[in-house]
Design a protein around this motif. Structure first.
Motif, PDB file in Angstrom:
ATOM      1  N   PHE A   1       0.839  -1.172   0.018  1.00 26.05           N
ATOM      2  CA  PHE A   1       0.105   0.112  -0.177  1.00 26.05           C
ATOM      3  C   PHE A   1       0.906   1.441  -0.051  1.00 26.05           C
ATOM      4  O   PHE A   1       2.105   1.253   0.435  1.00 26.05           O
ATOM      5  CB  PHE A   1      -0.939   0.124   1.205  1.00 26.05           C
ATOM      6  CG  PHE A   1      -1.947  -1.152   1.219  1.00 26.05           C
ATOM      7  CD1 PHE A   1      -3.075  -0.800   0.539  1.00 26.05           C
ATOM      8  CD2 PHE A   1      -1.849  -2.224   1.644  1.00 26.05           C
ATOM      9  CE1 PHE A   1      -4.194  -1.701   0.499  1.00 26.05           C
ATOM     10  CE2 PHE A   1      -2.699  -3.287   1.827  1.00 26.05           C
ATOM     11  CZ  PHE A   1      -3.989  -3.095   1.175  1.00 26.05           C
ATOM     12  N   PHE A   2       0.093   2.131  -0.668  1.00 24.16           N
ATOM     13  CA  PHE A   2       1.123   3.551  -0.248  1.00 24.16           C
ATOM     14  C   PHE A   2       0.245   4.797  -0.476  1.00 24.16           C
ATOM     15  O   PHE A   2      -0.822   4.811  -0.725  1.00 24.16           O
ATOM     16  CB  PHE A   2       1.990   3.694  -1.683  1.00 24.16           C
ATOM     17  CG  PHE A   2       1.507   3.619  -3.047  1.00 24.16           C
ATOM     18  CD1 PHE A   2       0.994   4.774  -3.769  1.00 24.16           C
ATOM     19  CD2 PHE A   2       1.164   2.454  -3.573  1.00 24.16           C
ATOM     20  CE1 PHE A   2       0.526   4.774  -5.020  1.00 24.16           C
ATOM     21  CE2 PHE A   2       0.519   2.407  -5.039  1.00 24.16           C
ATOM     22  CZ  PHE A   2       0.320   3.680  -5.611  1.00 24.16           C
ATOM     23  N   ALA A   3       0.953   5.777   0.163  1.00 26.92           N
ATOM     24  CA  ALA A   3       0.259   7.086   0.011  1.00 26.92           C
ATOM     25  C   ALA A   3       0.460   7.862  -1.395  1.00 26.92           C
ATOM     26  O   ALA A   3       1.875   8.037  -1.346  1.00 26.92           O
ATOM     27  CB  ALA A   3       0.260   7.843   1.225  1.00 26.92           C
ATOM     28  N   PHE A   4      -0.404   8.471  -1.701  1.00 24.77           N
ATOM     29  CA  PHE A   4      -0.116   9.078  -3.193  1.00 24.77           C
ATOM     30  C   PHE A   4      -0.418  10.681  -2.960  1.00 24.77           C
ATOM     31  O   PHE A   4      -1.454  11.004  -2.435  1.00 24.77           O
ATOM     32  CB  PHE A   4      -0.882   8.709  -4.343  1.00 24.77           C
ATOM     33  CG  PHE A   4      -0.345   8.992  -5.641  1.00 24.77           C
ATOM     34  CD1 PHE A   4       0.866   8.675  -6.161  1.00 24.77           C
ATOM     35  CD2 PHE A   4      -1.140   9.759  -6.435  1.00 24.77           C
ATOM     36  CE1 PHE A   4       1.547   9.105  -7.386  1.00 24.77           C
ATOM     37  CE2 PHE A   4      -0.717  10.169  -7.783  1.00 24.77           C
ATOM     38  CZ  PHE A   4       0.527   9.990  -8.204  1.00 24.77           C
ATOM     39  N   PRO A   5       0.382  11.605  -3.411  1.00 23.63           N
ATOM     40  CA  PRO A   5       0.161  13.011  -3.122  1.00 23.63           C
ATOM     41  C   PRO A   5      -1.106  13.502  -3.714  1.00 23.63           C
ATOM     42  O   PRO A   5      -1.529  13.205  -4.927  1.00 23.63           O
ATOM     43  CB  PRO A   5       1.461  13.423  -3.651  1.00 23.63           C
ATOM     44  CG  PRO A   5       2.436  12.620  -3.745  1.00 23.63           C
ATOM     45  CD  PRO A   5       1.712  11.583  -3.863  1.00 23.63           C
ATOM     46  N   GLY A   6      -1.997  14.334  -2.816  1.00 25.31           N
ATOM     47  CA  GLY A   6      -3.135  14.941  -3.350  1.00 25.31           C
ATOM     48  C   GLY A   6      -4.332  14.350  -3.071  1.00 25.31           C
ATOM     49  O   GLY A   6      -4.451  12.982  -3.163  1.00 25.31           O
ATOM     50  N   SER A   7      -5.453  14.693  -2.542  1.00 25.56           N
ATOM     51  CA  SER A   7      -6.573  14.415  -2.198  1.00 25.56           C
ATOM     52  C   SER A   7      -7.522  14.245  -3.405  1.00 25.56           C
ATOM     53  O   SER A   7      -7.589  14.846  -4.422  1.00 25.56           O
ATOM     54  CB  SER A   7      -7.242  15.018  -1.196  1.00 25.56           C
ATOM     55  OG  SER A   7      -6.482  15.549  -0.073  1.00 25.56           O
ATOM     56  N   SER A   8      -8.218  13.071  -3.261  1.00 24.64           N
ATOM     57  CA  SER A   8      -9.241  12.696  -4.410  1.00 24.64           C
ATOM     58  C   SER A   8     -10.344  13.577  -4.111  1.00 24.64           C
ATOM     59  O   SER A   8     -10.708  13.827  -2.960  1.00 24.64           O
ATOM     60  CB  SER A   8      -9.495  11.423  -4.524  1.00 24.64           C
ATOM     61  OG  SER A   8     -10.087  10.746  -3.191  1.00 24.64           O
ATOM     62  N   SER A   9     -10.992  14.203  -5.222  1.00 19.64           N
ATOM     63  CA  SER A   9     -12.475  14.893  -5.042  1.00 19.64           C
ATOM     64  C   SER A   9     -13.578  13.946  -5.858  1.00 19.64           C
ATOM     65  O   SER A   9     -13.261  13.583  -6.866  1.00 19.64           O
ATOM     66  CB  SER A   9     -12.099  16.152  -5.718  1.00 19.64           C
ATOM     67  OG  SER A   9     -11.729  15.933  -7.124  1.00 19.64           O
ATOM     68  N   GLY A  10     -14.713  14.440  -5.305  1.00 20.95           N
ATOM     69  CA  GLY A  10     -15.912  13.582  -5.919  1.00 20.95           C
ATOM     70  C   GLY A  10     -15.999  12.293  -5.527  1.00 20.95           C
ATOM     71  O   GLY A  10     -15.217  11.750  -4.846  1.00 20.95           O
ATOM     72  N   PRO A  11     -16.921  11.451  -5.976  1.00 20.63           N
ATOM     73  CA  PRO A  11     -17.152   9.995  -5.459  1.00 20.63           C
ATOM     74  C   PRO A  11     -16.222   9.186  -6.378  1.00 20.63           C
ATOM     75  O   PRO A  11     -15.448   9.336  -7.323  1.00 20.63           O
ATOM     76  CB  PRO A  11     -18.497   9.584  -6.086  1.00 20.63           C
ATOM     77  CG  PRO A  11     -18.658  10.558  -7.515  1.00 20.63           C
ATOM     78  CD  PRO A  11     -17.918  11.924  -6.853  1.00 20.63           C
ATOM     79  N   GLN A  12     -15.541   8.147  -5.468  1.00 21.11           N
ATOM     80  CA  GLN A  12     -14.479   7.379  -5.849  1.00 21.11           C
ATOM     81  C   GLN A  12     -15.260   6.350  -6.868  1.00 21.11           C
ATOM     82  O   GLN A  12     -16.245   5.538  -6.365  1.00 21.11           O
ATOM     83  CB  GLN A  12     -13.765   6.599  -4.733  1.00 21.11           C
ATOM     84  CG  GLN A  12     -13.206   7.429  -3.690  1.00 21.11           C
ATOM     85  CD  GLN A  12     -12.486   6.512  -2.479  1.00 21.11           C
ATOM     86  OE1 GLN A  12     -11.385   6.377  -2.982  1.00 21.11           O
ATOM     87  NE2 GLN A  12     -13.385   6.452  -1.370  1.00 21.11           N
ATOM     88  N   PRO A  13     -14.540   6.222  -7.934  1.00 25.32           N
ATOM     89  CA  PRO A  13     -14.986   5.020  -8.779  1.00 25.32           C
ATOM     90  C   PRO A  13     -14.611   3.663  -8.180  1.00 25.32           C
ATOM     91  O   PRO A  13     -13.568   3.476  -7.338  1.00 25.32           O
ATOM     92  CB  PRO A  13     -14.178   5.256 -10.342  1.00 25.32           C
ATOM     93  CG  PRO A  13     -13.256   5.948  -9.725  1.00 25.32           C
ATOM     94  CD  PRO A  13     -13.455   6.896  -8.587  1.00 25.32           C
ATOM     95  N   PRO A  14     -15.326   2.586  -8.443  1.00 25.39           N
ATOM     96  CA  PRO A  14     -15.068   1.279  -7.663  1.00 25.39           C
ATOM     97  C   PRO A  14     -13.735   0.592  -8.244  1.00 25.39           C
ATOM     98  O   PRO A  14     -13.414   0.722  -9.306  1.00 25.39           O
ATOM     99  CB  PRO A  14     -16.312   0.486  -7.920  1.00 25.39           C
ATOM    100  CG  PRO A  14     -16.996   0.968  -8.971  1.00 25.39           C
ATOM    101  CD  PRO A  14     -16.725   2.436  -9.125  1.00 25.39           C
ATOM    102  N   LEU A  15     -13.348  -0.386  -7.358  1.00 26.42           N
ATOM    103  CA  LEU A  15     -12.135  -1.007  -7.841  1.00 26.42           C
ATOM    104  C   LEU A  15     -12.548  -2.325  -8.382  1.00 26.42           C
ATOM    105  O   LEU A  15     -13.297  -3.059  -7.796  1.00 26.42           O
ATOM    106  CB  LEU A  15     -11.310  -1.190  -6.612  1.00 26.42           C
ATOM    107  CG  LEU A  15      -9.918  -2.238  -6.865  1.00 26.42           C
ATOM    108  CD1 LEU A  15      -9.039  -1.623  -7.588  1.00 26.42           C
ATOM    109  CD2 LEU A  15      -9.366  -2.667  -5.673  1.00 26.42           C
TER     110      LEU A  15
END
Length: 551
Positions: free
Chosen positions: A325-339
């Motif tokens: 797992f990893f943290a990627f810079p920048g927050s996501s906005s809006g609804p998350q698409p499913p995996l």
């Protein structure tokens, strides 16, 4: 789908054992070819509302399953934590064994639809590079088929199932007859561009199924046999489904040259029934199908299955894997698409790997599957603000070693059915591959500006943290065999009865009215997700059997 709880009568043109991905294709192909088909499954025939349940009910069922001992091994797989735990076998009722120092995590779906109901839905074709096989202990282990033997079957299935995928023109990962690729998240797009720019590595949209849309697909996802092949098979009017019956063994003529049917055990009461059939198709999943053949062998019963190669049960494989797992810079906005299988990305190295001369080398290839910005919890549960969570999972080819095997050693279940003993461990080849995987994973994450972290440093998970301690998915080394749920081998097909259990048409050499069409027939593991290829092999073998029948 309707099923019969009453015993079936008469002689069937074909008996298909297992109703998952391979079994569904077999039933559909045979029925549409005019055969009367009985499909037998060891588990219940659940309704979609029983099978596709949601949170928080699933979490309560998981906790109950863990505390009771139902799912102690299967809970090690991350998929267990996103699906209805009822879709995982009760380990108390369906035991298996392994040496204490060689754990094997066997995930089973004992219900109509099998593991297709929990399948991640990635659909990757194999190439001739994979079919040429591997060199092992002076032997060339090759497949008896090549790409041209499966191309038409791949295409027919991809078009019927409407899987997604781009055209990437990679010789080691053939393009499919697919719908357009699903869009990547903004974070995934930045990751893909950074890895390509800095490392010269191609990252492609994954290929497979998108999210389940009931308004389009109906109550079942298209990735499941319940939502695709089984309804189409049943629509012919030539298919009957017998659920809650475990096939114990084949019944054969006294010479062992022909199967006359199967012996099935009613899981409600232990009663055994002989069900006659002209053709028997084993699609019960790799280890289940191998176990049926072992319980049917001439070593166990007079006039049993003859295996001139002596290889039945040997050369079991699963993809070797490791994750980060990893943290990627920048927050996501809006609804998350499913995996999903198509809602993710792939780094398809295959065998095209640079192996430094100062490190242990290995044979075979691997790929990395990943996603970013598709499974972040609410902000209150995140430990890292202004980041988006990602993961990379490597899964790699495993060599077909003779001492990795399934045997019967006297242990039985509640109905006195012999259960498998699985003896499988990674070799130095797989461990060297995992070291290489981890190096590539770290290089890709660093090149994209991410930070590798354990999940406990990414999320607050108060209810499940006690169960995560020691979880194999969260360790840095190789997870035990079975973990990746891609087990194959044990009854390989080939061109010579001295070195294979099946011929090139998936028939037992000495009892050709028995087909094995699931992962058991694989001579090598390749590196791609195997389910689409299993389905293509099943379609090919059943069409060949229909041709022989009409001839």
């Amino acid at each position: 789908m309707s099923s019969s709880s009453q015993m079936v009568e008469g002689v069937w043109d074909a008996i298909v054992v297992g109703s998952g991905a391979s079994g569904g294709v077999a039933a559909m192909t045979l029925a549409e070819g005019g055969a009367r088909v009985l499909v037998i499954d060891a588990g219940p025939n659940l309704s979609s509302s029983e099978a596709l349940t949601s949170e928080p009910g699933n979490l309560m069922r998981r906790l109950a399953g863990l505390m009771s001992g139902q799912h102690r091994r299967q809970a090690q797989h991350p998929g267990y934590w996103k699906a209805n735990p009822r879709l995982y076998a009760d380990e108390r009722l369906h035991p298996y064994h392994h040496p204490p120092d060689r754990p094997f995590l066997w995930t089973r779906g004992l219900q109509v639809g099998g593991r297709s109901l929990t399948w991640g839905g990635i659909t990757l074709r194999l190439s001739d590079e994979d079919f040429t096989g591997v060199q092992l202990e002076g032997e060339e282990v090759s497949w008896p088929i090549r790409s041209q033997d499966l191309t038409a079957h791949y295409s027919a299935l991809e078009q019927f199932l409407k899987v997604h995928g781009g055209s990437n023109h990679l010789t080691h990962l053939p393009d499919g007859a697919t719908e357009p690729a699903l869009p990547s998240t903004a974070a995934e797009q930045r990751f893909m561009e950074a890895v390509a720019d800095q490392l010269g590595i191609d990252v492609i949209p994954s290929r497979g199924f998108g999210p389940h849309d009931p308004s389009r697909d109906g109550p079942w996802p298209r990735s499941s046999s319940c939502g695709s092949t089984l309804p189409r098979a049943m629509a012919t009017g030539r298919v009957q489904l017998l659920s809650n019956h475990l096939v114990e063994r084949l019944e054969l003529t006294s010479s062992g040259s022909k199967a006359t049917g199967v012996v099935a055990v009613n899981q409600a009461n232990g009663n055994r029934y002989l069900i006659p059939g002209d053709l028997v198709v084993l699609a019960a999943s790799t280890i289940q199908s191998v176990s049926i053949l072992l319980r049917s062998s001439e070593q166990v019963q007079r006039g049993g299955v003859v295996d001139p190669s002596g290889r039945l049960g040997t050369r079991l494989m699963d993809h070797v894997s490791t994750s980060q797992f990893f943290a990627f810079p920048g927050s996501s906005s809006g609804p998350q698409p499913p995996l999903t299988g198509a809602g993710s990305f792939f780094i398809p190295f295959g065998r095209h790997l640079h192996q430094p001369s100062d490190q242990p080398t290995f044979q075979g290839g691997y790929g990395l599957w990943g996603g970013i910005g598709r499974f972040d919890p609410p902000a209150v549960l995140k430990r890292r603000a202004n980041t988006t969570t990602g993961f990379l999972i490597g899964h790699g080819e495993v060599l077909p070693r003779a001492d990795n095997r399934v045997t019967l050693q006297g242990q039985v279940d509640r109905w006195d059915v012999a259960v498998p003993h699985i003896n499988c461990q990674w070799s130095a080849n797989e461990l060297a591959m995992v070291d290489h995987m981890r190096g590539r994973i770290q290089a890709c994450i660093s090149a994209a500006g991410g930070e590798s972290l354990p999940i406990k440093d990414l999320f607050y998970l108060p209810l499940v943290e006690p169960f995560l301690k020691g979880a194999v998915a969260l360790t840095e080394g190789a997870a035990p065999p079975g973990y990746y749920i891609h087990e194959v081998g044990g009854a390989a097909f080939g061109c010579d009865e001295r070195s294979s259990v099946l011929n090139s048409s998936n028939q037992l050499w000495r009892a050709p009215n028995v087909l094995v069409v699931d992962g058991a027939c694989w001579p090598t593991s390749a590196w791609q997700s195997p389910t689409l290829t299993m389905m293509a092999i099943s379609r090919r073998a059943c069409l060949l059997a229909l041709r022989d029948r009409t001839a």
